[in-house]
Motif scaffolding. Sequence first.
Motif, short mmCIF file in Angstrom:
data_model
loop_
_atom_site.label_atom_id
_atom_site.label_comp_id
_atom_site.label_asym_id
_atom_site.label_seq_id
_atom_site.Cartn_x
_atom_site.Cartn_y
_atom_site.Cartn_z
N TRP A 288 -1.41 -51.59 4.98
CA TRP A 288 -2.80 -51.50 5.43
C TRP A 288 -3.60 -50.59 4.50
O TRP A 288 -3.08 -49.59 3.99
N ARG A 289 -4.87 -50.93 4.34
CA ARG A 289 -5.80 -50.03 3.66
C ARG A 289 -6.33 -48.99 4.65
O ARG A 289 -6.14 -49.11 5.86
N GLY A 290 -7.03 -48.00 4.08
CA GLY A 290 -7.50 -46.87 4.88
C GLY A 290 -8.31 -47.24 6.12
O GLY A 290 -8.04 -46.72 7.21
N LYS B 130 -6.13 -48.32 9.02
CA LYS B 130 -5.39 -47.18 9.55
C LYS B 130 -6.29 -46.32 10.44
O LYS B 130 -5.91 -45.91 11.54
N ASP C 249 -6.93 -40.18 4.25
CA ASP C 249 -7.62 -40.88 5.32
C ASP C 249 -7.19 -40.46 6.72
O ASP C 249 -8.03 -40.12 7.56
#
Length: 412
Positions: A158-160, A163, A192
């Motif tokens: 997952w990207r920031g 998340k 993040d």
Amino acid sequence: MASTGAAAPSGGMADVPENANQHCPGTSSEQAGKSAACAGCPNQSICATAPKGPDPDLAAIAARMSRVKHKLLVLSGKGGVGKSTVSAQLAFALARRGYEVGLLDIDICGPSVPKMLGLEGQEIHSSGAGWSPVYVEDNLAVMSIGFMLPNPDEAVIWRGPRKNGLIKQFLKDVDWGELDYLVVDAPPGTSDEHITITQCLQGAAAGSGGGSGGGTAAVIVTTPQDVAIIDVRKEVNFCRKVGLPVLGVVENMAGLVLPAERAAFSAVRASSSTSQQEQQQEEEEDVTAAVQALLAERFPGVQLRLRAEVFREGGGAARMCADMGVPLLGRLPLDPGLGAAADAGRSVLPEAKDEAKEGGAGAGAGAGAKGGLEAVAPQACIAPLMAIVGKVVEQTAGADAGADGKASKAAQ
């Protein structure tokens, strides 16, 4: 302009990134990314497309977190130092003291809390009140993305933003009930997840009149070697930049301690052999049985422990704490029983009935005889762990007293 790191006050504005241009209008301004002052700023494109105004999730988060007295973020700038181990055992110990405890795992890509709490294979259930956490004991609830994965070996890629969205869901949708402590196990770093959890908890507390801290503080975990201390110093500075109080530092893996009966002894002799294979066979001789017999004869009726500094003598956490002005909560040794307890998903602390029956060191052995800990009973880690928990409780109780005093003066 949206910050890619921790935002720090600049010109009296808390939402101005450190690397912003002069006269930055602020990340929440309608002119963010659009004003003349934004030209050439590294954050311009992010600010121009980011949503403006207060976070709409903060009200829901504030409502949930208003029922949680203390939020403890377990942090470290370095991976592999034992944050999850400390988080799990801290939660177990607080629950054993009779507190209502929640353990939130926000390590999205490497959730190890389900394993360390003995909850592998559990699932999340929902109701009209929200997501229900998984309970280890009546007063110990747990939430982790690990409960959502169809396969424990599944990689979370997952990207920031995704998340951050899940962390917000954990804060606003999980029905924790009334908690004395919410222990948050965070991934390593200062990015993040750390910014999101800190800003959400502080923003929710400020919105509910709880002040900037709102009962949120950090417990920072390190190991003794310099390569860990360097990164942990960054974590302390991160906490200072975002206004997060640091309760103290735990030095994990602070020397190896194990019962002498579990040690192996070798006699190494110089060899004149020219064959490498023969040399290896002749140089090292297993003398464990002989040494164990000598020790038993010389020290009858006592348990002997071996202690060795694995990384560096004296550790580096104490020096770092002195340099940076933060408390050292304690030093947890490398106790084989602690690792065995984590693998078995159990507390290292003895059950009350074992403690009453066995007493002292025997209590650890009583606990070790259950749940796959027969071979390695935790011993050396119990006293320092309880001392660390005692300091955490003492400091949070002191914060409660200070808040009550301020409220009393305000009422007068």
